[in-house]
Design an enzyme around this catalytic site. Structure first.
Site, PDB file in Angstrom:
ATOM      1  N   ASP A  67      -2.330   8.244   6.175  1.00 52.07           N
ATOM      2  CA  ASP A  67      -0.935   7.787   5.507  1.00 52.07           C
ATOM      3  C   ASP A  67      -0.608   9.062   4.482  1.00 52.07           C
ATOM      4  O   ASP A  67      -1.079   9.071   3.537  1.00 52.07           O
ATOM      5  CB  ASP A  67      -1.077   6.393   4.536  1.00 52.07           C
ATOM      6  CG  ASP A  67      -1.569   5.447   5.423  1.00 52.07           C
ATOM      7  OD1 ASP A  67      -0.514   4.904   6.097  1.00 52.07           O
ATOM      8  OD2 ASP A  67      -2.533   4.675   5.376  1.00 52.07           O
ATOM      9  N   ARG A  74      -2.637  11.219   0.777  1.00 56.95           N
ATOM     10  CA  ARG A  74      -4.153  11.452   1.027  1.00 56.95           C
ATOM     11  C   ARG A  74      -4.643  12.356   0.905  1.00 56.95           C
ATOM     12  O   ARG A  74      -5.680  12.490   0.056  1.00 56.95           O
ATOM     13  CB  ARG A  74      -4.577  10.532   2.328  1.00 56.95           C
ATOM     14  CG  ARG A  74      -4.011   9.166   2.678  1.00 56.95           C
ATOM     15  CD  ARG A  74      -4.166   8.175   1.874  1.00 56.95           C
ATOM     16  NE  ARG A  74      -3.799   6.917   2.395  1.00 56.95           N
ATOM     17  CZ  ARG A  74      -3.585   5.949   1.609  1.00 56.95           C
ATOM     18  NH1 ARG A  74      -3.747   5.833   0.201  1.00 56.95           N
ATOM     19  NH2 ARG A  74      -3.078   4.596   1.996  1.00 56.95           N
ATOM     20  N   ARG A  98       8.645   3.636  -2.274  1.00 56.45           N
ATOM     21  CA  ARG A  98       8.017   4.197  -0.989  1.00 56.45           C
ATOM     22  C   ARG A  98       9.066   4.204   0.083  1.00 56.45           C
ATOM     23  O   ARG A  98       9.133   4.748   1.325  1.00 56.45           O
ATOM     24  CB  ARG A  98       6.983   3.548  -0.216  1.00 56.45           C
ATOM     25  CG  ARG A  98       5.581   3.350  -1.307  1.00 56.45           C
ATOM     26  CD  ARG A  98       4.554   2.645  -0.959  1.00 56.45           C
ATOM     27  NE  ARG A  98       4.147   2.747   0.551  1.00 56.45           N
ATOM     28  CZ  ARG A  98       3.308   1.839   1.211  1.00 56.45           C
ATOM     29  NH1 ARG A  98       2.836   0.928   0.617  1.00 56.45           N
ATOM     30  NH2 ARG A  98       3.023   2.083   2.393  1.00 56.45           N
ATOM     31  N   LYS A 136       7.432   2.157   9.908  1.00 56.38           N
ATOM     32  CA  LYS A 136       6.725   0.759   9.208  1.00 56.38           C
ATOM     33  C   LYS A 136       7.495   0.349   8.181  1.00 56.38           C
ATOM     34  O   LYS A 136       8.449   0.853   7.658  1.00 56.38           O
ATOM     35  CB  LYS A 136       5.398   1.026   8.667  1.00 56.38           C
ATOM     36  CG  LYS A 136       5.048   2.150   7.780  1.00 56.38           C
ATOM     37  CD  LYS A 136       3.706   2.614   7.305  1.00 56.38           C
ATOM     38  CE  LYS A 136       3.500   3.625   6.208  1.00 56.38           C
ATOM     39  NZ  LYS A 136       2.400   3.856   5.803  1.00 56.38           N
ATOM     40  N   HIS A 137       7.250  -1.119   7.805  1.00 57.07           N
ATOM     41  CA  HIS A 137       6.488  -2.004   8.280  1.00 57.07           C
ATOM     42  C   HIS A 137       7.269  -3.136   8.882  1.00 57.07           C
ATOM     43  O   HIS A 137       8.182  -3.733   8.250  1.00 57.07           O
ATOM     44  CB  HIS A 137       5.377  -2.785   7.214  1.00 57.07           C
ATOM     45  CG  HIS A 137       4.851  -1.648   6.254  1.00 57.07           C
ATOM     46  ND1 HIS A 137       5.554  -1.153   5.285  1.00 57.07           N
ATOM     47  CD2 HIS A 137       3.630  -1.259   6.370  1.00 57.07           C
ATOM     48  CE1 HIS A 137       4.648  -0.272   4.785  1.00 57.07           C
ATOM     49  NE2 HIS A 137       3.575  -0.450   5.180  1.00 57.07           N
ATOM     50  N   HIS A 186      -1.518  -6.587   0.541  1.00 54.53           N
ATOM     51  CA  HIS A 186      -2.535  -5.991   0.211  1.00 54.53           C
ATOM     52  C   HIS A 186      -3.529  -7.068  -0.578  1.00 54.53           C
ATOM     53  O   HIS A 186      -4.745  -7.276  -0.495  1.00 54.53           O
ATOM     54  CB  HIS A 186      -3.056  -4.858  -0.603  1.00 54.53           C
ATOM     55  CG  HIS A 186      -2.319  -3.742   0.036  1.00 54.53           C
ATOM     56  ND1 HIS A 186      -1.172  -3.297   0.245  1.00 54.53           N
ATOM     57  CD2 HIS A 186      -3.131  -2.652   0.846  1.00 54.53           C
ATOM     58  CE1 HIS A 186      -0.805  -2.354   0.786  1.00 54.53           C
ATOM     59  NE2 HIS A 186      -1.904  -1.747   1.389  1.00 54.53           N
ATOM     60  N   ASP A 240      -0.831  -3.176  10.906  1.00 53.16           N
ATOM     61  CA  ASP A 240      -1.383  -2.688   9.356  1.00 53.16           C
ATOM     62  C   ASP A 240      -2.674  -2.838   9.319  1.00 53.16           C
ATOM     63  O   ASP A 240      -3.222  -3.700  10.342  1.00 53.16           O
ATOM     64  CB  ASP A 240      -0.440  -3.130   8.539  1.00 53.16           C
ATOM     65  CG  ASP A 240      -0.311  -2.221   7.215  1.00 53.16           C
ATOM     66  OD1 ASP A 240      -1.202  -1.487   6.973  1.00 53.16           O
ATOM     67  OD2 ASP A 240       0.597  -2.486   6.254  1.00 53.16           O
TER      68      ASP A 240
END
Length: 844
Positions: free
Chosen positions: A349, A357, A417, A447-448, A460, A544
């Site tokens: 990601d 990352r 985002r 996404k998503h 999450h 996901d």
């Protein structure tokens, strides 16, 4: 070892012959049976398809269902073929179906007794039909695409025409004979004396004289519809008719991209050569963040064993895995060596902004900043730079861009985002981002799906729900995804969000035994009916993470994986338990509850994408690209990752995004002079360091003397302390870094963040001191401080170029140019304080 050699042989056949013909029926006659259940079948108008299914009417059982799809597919014949001479013998029920016109739909049949309505059918058949538009007729002798050429794809890989391009004439697509024949695995011999081309493969032989319509096909005369021509000293032939003679599986026209799509049948051969375990493994993408409590920065023996034993198709990397350029190159190389014959998807990601990352390289300012800059060209450049850094490290899939429309200011997980709250803006920026990744050789995942932008729960941590119906989704959430599909996005990632108006199916939560709606990730109505059938997406659907609370709390690891695959997912990301997931899927397949044909369809899509990306090539690409050795790739990576060119792009994009919302009295920009005192406030030390560093460079570059800078972290403070008050009263200029991440963090009295900000503004107003509010993350902060005299948004986080860009704007080094990519409601949510597209500029 024998299995590995066989797979390598099939890969060699696939590449060396570059997708040879499968020897199956020509495109105009397709035969399918129960093994094709679960597949997406592509036809074009006029094609005849025969479906045969095992049946025995004497038992009372028959196949029930209507196979007609209005305007798309029609049944022209239906009957039964007995395999015996005695009455009551079993046989096959058959249907002849004709593709009537462009469109898509579903075939669904159930094998049951009509009078046993309460009993489940003993067998089912289901498939998705997509009828593409034919090559358009061209009148008046026009030849559209003659100069640029018509794109031709074989199993997803674009064909290169070095001299004579493909073109359309007289309603047909024409291609150079040698180019198309060799691409399909045939040899071409040329006899200049007779002007004859001979095309050979195995025991087959096709002879054609230049300019003639007559062919000799395996010793028999045959006419080539449309004939042949000579252009630029090349024999050109009508593509579809010539491919029919070579027995190519399918040739179709894609009106969205204006390209010809050829399926050679080679992927079917490769999939057929895999064991069931190998097929299921390709559908699994685990993570290896830590091992025995330690971050995984190298592939240990146990991880290598798991990759081999479960034949996994990919691995996702996280920040813990990618600490440096050299280490990342080595880790990727180790993972690929563990994979064996079929290379891995190495995914990450790397969105830019808040979700990054890689611990080395460029960060880029993030999607909402790109939305504020409103430049598709810049978005393309940044995405390409991100892709190039990933590619050179050996990472071939980026789970980006986020195409969620962030129309809920209280969204705790998407927010900055997203490119914004305008569906068209999100679509425009998103497609530019996808093209940038593609041009860097990296697969993109939108996404998503079908949208996570209008939620106030982080999936999450919990299971969000969106009440909107399909009409609303079509108008807002689905707009960017439709455009992404047209752009040719490789993957669509699902959302762990329920949409009861789309799918009201409920399951019993393992958390507390209460009923819960199925999230989109586990919903057949979303993944198959909406993604496949309605949007016409034929790429890879990836879930996901199945370790997120929205899934993990309510479904066991095995149950979640099984439900996702039954719903239509091709890749299950981060299954909770690798062994349990594998065994659960194998058990369902062996029990007949998931057909192997359904698995084959997913594996074909996965391997098709790997082939398209060059991952299945025997000979690696040029040095520094995924196929190169680690030494060559490391050298290239060290030169590219975080290079000066990419850092300049990063800085420029962040500066173009800075959005000025208020500037009462034109107090901005601040004009520093010798001896000035500046106070900086930030909620955490890492943000303060970026502010201090940026200001220090401004002072140094401008050679301003004796500037006093006091920086304060106000973490967990709801008001100024005495030291901070003293510094504020002595300051010439004050910069307040505000921050929020959800509704709670913007409500005074319920969180320290707004409390401190409001107290600072009040104290500065009383002391007559100028304050510039720098909204570090969300632009919505202004809703609780509408009295601020100067307010800028930078859409950033703890690192990256956003905060420095804001400081340079406040002190006049750059001018604010961004426009709000979202609308900002007032604190009560009754009306908008600022509309999407608003933004001030400095006076000249």
């Amino acid at each position: 070892m024998i299995r590995r050699k066989m797979i390598l042989y099939l890969l060699a056949l696939l590449i060396v012959l570059f997708l040879p013909g499968s020897g199956s029926a020509p495109a105009a006659q397709l035969t399918i049976n129960e093994n094709n259940s679960g597949e997406t079948l592509t036809l074009y108008p006029g094609d005849i398809m025969e479906l045969t299914l095992e049946s025995n009417p004497s038992t009372g059982y028959a196949w029930q269902g209507d196979l007609n799809i209005a305007g798309v597919l029609e049944v022209i014949e239906h009957g039964f073929k007995s395999r015996g001479v005695l009455p009551g013998a079993p046989g096959e029920e058959y249907w002849l179906l004709k593709a009537a016109g462009p469109g898509s739909g579903s075939l669904s049949l159930e094998y049951s007794r009509s009078w046993e309505e309460d009993n489940d059918p003993v067998n089912r058949f289901a498939a998705v039909i997509s009828v593409l538009e034919p090559v358009p007729q061209v009148s008046g002798g026009e030849t559209p695409g003659r100069e640029a050429g018509v794109p031709v794809f074989i199993d997803g890989v674009e064909l290169d025409f070095p001299d004579q391009k493909a073109f359309i004439e007289d309603g047909r697509t024409w291609v150079p004979l040698r180019t198309i024949a060799e691409a399909l695995g045939w040899q071409v011999q040329w006899d200049p004396g007779s002007g004859t081309a001979t095309v050979l493969k195995g025991n087959r032989e096709v002879r054609l004289q230049a300019g003639s319509a007559l062919l000799d096909v395996d010793g028999r005369p045959r006419e080539l519809a449309g004939g042949s021509q000579v252009r630029n000293q090349r024999i050109v032939v009508p593509l579809r008719d010539f491919c029919g003679i070579l027995a190519v599986y399918s040739v179709a026209w894609d009106p969205g991209t204006g390209a010809v799509l050829i399926e050679s049948g080679a992927l079917e051969q490769l999939v057929a050569g895999l064991t069931l375990e190998e097929k299921v493994g390709q559908m699994l993408m685990p993570d290896f963040r830590t091992w025995n409590g330690e971050d995984v920065v190298a592939c240990n023996d146990e991880i290598s064993r798991l990759i081999r034993e479960y034949h996994v198709g990919g691995v996702i990397l996280f920040r813990e895995n990618v600490t440096g350029t050299e280490q990342t190159v080595q880790l990727v190389d180790q993972l690929q060596k563990a994979a064996g014959a079929i290379p891995l998807f190495i995914a990450i990601d790397q969105e830019g902004g808040r979700v990054v990352r890689l611990q080395t390289g460029t960060v880029m300012p993030g999607n909402m900043a790109l939305g504020a800059a409103r430049s598709p060209e810049n978005t393309y450049k940044l995405a390409k730079a991100i892709g190039k850094e990933l590619n050179v490290l050996g990472i071939n899939v980026n789970f980006a861009p986020v195409l969620d429309v962030n129309n809920n200011p209280d969204n705790p997980v998407i927010g900055i985002r997203s490119f914004g709250s305008d569906p068209q803006l999100v679509a425009e920026m998103g497609t530019a981002y996808i093209k940038g990744l593609h041009d860097a050789g990296v697969a993109a995942a939108a996404k998503h799906f079908p949208g996570h932008g209008d939620t106030s729960v982080d999936s999450h941590l919990g299971l969000p729900s969106i009440p909107h119906d399909l009409e609303r989704l079509e108008a807002v959430e689905l707009v960017p995804f439709r455009e992404a599909v047209k752009q040719g996005v490789d993957m669509i990632m699902t959302a762990h969000v329920t949409f009861p108006a789309i799918d009201s199916t409920q399951a019993v939560s393992r958390l507390d035994g209460t009923p819960v709606f199925l999230p989109a990730t586990l919903s057949e109505k979303v993944l198959t009916e909406l993604v496949r059938n309605k949007l016409g997406f034929n790429g890879v659907i990836v879930t996901d993470s199945l370790k997120m609370k929205a899934i993990e709390d309510h479904f066991g690891p095995g149950e979640a994986v099984v439900r996702a695959v039954k719903a239509g997912a091709d890749i299950v990301l981060m299954p909770g338990d690798l062994e349990e997931s594998m065994q659960a899927l194998l058990g369902e397949i062996r029990a007949g509850r998931i057909s192997e044909a359904r698995v084959d369809a997913s594996v074909k899509r996965i391997l098709g994408l790997k082939l398209k990306m060059g991952l299945l090539s025997e000979q690696g690409p040029a040095s520094g690209e995924p196929g190169a050795g680690p030494e060559a790739r490391l050298k290239a990576a060290q030169a590219l990752v975080g290079c000066a060119e990419h850092l300049a792009l990063e800085r420029e994009a962040a500066e173009k995004a800075v959005t000025l919302l208020k500037n009462d009295g034109m107090i901005l920009p601040f004009r520093l002079k010798d001896g000035d005192r500046v106070v900086l406030f930030a909620p955490w030390s890492d943000r303060l360091e970026l502010m201090e560093e940026a200001l220090g460079r401004i002072v140094q570059d401008a050679k301003i003397k004796d500037v006093k800078v006091d920086g304060f972290v106000y973490e967990n403070l709801a008001a100024l302390n005495e030291q901070q008050k003293k510094a504020l009263f002595a300051a010439d200029y004050i910069v307040l870094g505000s921050y929020s991440y959800d509704l709670e963090s913007r409500v005074p009295g319920r969180h320290w963040l707004p409390g401190f900000a409001l107290d600072t503004l009040a104290q500065a107003e009383e002391a007559g001191k100028p304050v510039a509010v720098l909204a570090i993350r969300n632009p919505y902060d202004i809703a609780y401080m509408p009295g601020a005299k100067a307010f800028l948004a930078v859409y950033g986080a703890a690192e990256g170029p956003n905060i420095p860009a804001g400081i340079r704007t406040i002190f006049g080094i750059v001018k604010p140019a961004g426009k709000l990519p979202v609308s900002i409601p007032d604190a009560g949510g009754g009306k908008n304080l600022y509309e999407c597209g608003y933004g001030l500029e400095y006076p000249e």
